[in-house]
Design an enzyme around this catalytic site. Sequence first.
Site, short mmCIF file in Angstrom:
data_model
loop_
_atom_site.label_atom_id
_atom_site.label_comp_id
_atom_site.label_asym_id
_atom_site.label_seq_id
_atom_site.Cartn_x
_atom_site.Cartn_y
_atom_site.Cartn_z
N ARG A 88 -15.28 -25.16 27.14
CA ARG A 88 -14.78 -24.57 28.39
C ARG A 88 -13.41 -23.90 28.19
NH1 ARG A 88 -17.59 -27.78 32.49
NH2 ARG A 88 -17.21 -26.95 34.56
N ARG A 160 -21.00 -34.33 45.34
CA ARG A 160 -19.89 -34.65 44.43
C ARG A 160 -18.54 -34.46 45.10
NH1 ARG A 160 -21.33 -31.31 39.08
NH2 ARG A 160 -19.10 -30.98 39.21
#
Length: 213
Positions: A88, A160
Amino acid sequence: MKIIMLGAPGAGKGTQAKLIAERYGIPHISTGDIFRANIKAGTPLGVKAKSFIDQGLLVPDELTLELIMDRFSAADCADGYVLDGFPRTLPQAEALAKSLLEKGEAIDFAIDVDVPDERIVNRMSGRRACLKCGGTYHVKYNPPAVDGVCDACGAELVLRDDDKPETVAKRLEVYHSLTQPLIEYYGNAGILKTVDGTQDVDKVFADIMAILD
Ligand code: ADP
Ligand code: ADP
Ligand code: ZN
């Protein structure tokens, strides 16, 4: 086959990675799932990671690499894997490249699932996640057979904590500054493939299959 999924948070990386993994019989390795499993189990790594994740920030490279690098030497990785959410950052991509080079291996494809920011917020608010098996659903676009229950493993689905609109905005900002440069990195490496992630799940998967087969 070794595959990296690129794309903004909510672009559909996890959804497609699961389909690819099933199709080729290779493991789906999601750093987000590994972090969430550690948070749920209350491990020291999970405790450290949680504060970053809840703010929409990336977990520091050192901690992430500590977690992921020995995953690749597990027996189930012998025929390859599909990486979802890793690398990432550029330092993570370089660490991965170095470790593969040492083993005489290389990534075959980096697939960028392209979705504009304005579509993302909509997807995230409807996302429901299974913390047990990593399955992801969408209340409207990809609903489970029974409301709130994972099709694959029967566990309860949750929204989430980091999918709240404020946190999603922060994650998109972080994506553009730290992760998007990987598109150029893998483009230069000659392994980048881009698919239009705004299409239906099945159509996106068909486009990916056309690249991989
Ligand atoms: P998304 O589904 O939005 O792509 P993930 O489940 O992949 O999200 O990741 C959730 C969070 O976990 C990220 O916002 C980040 O805080 C952390 N995370 C996951 N993978 C990495 C990574 N490779 N490096 C740093 N942080 C990560
Ligand atoms: P990522 O792993 O990139 O964060 P997910 O695979 O979790 O993304 O997908 C984010 C949300 O969007 C989920 O609720 C998922 O069910 C939904 N989704 C995934 N792909 C599509 C698609 N092609 N069209 C509409 N919704 C999708
Ligand atoms: Zn499940």
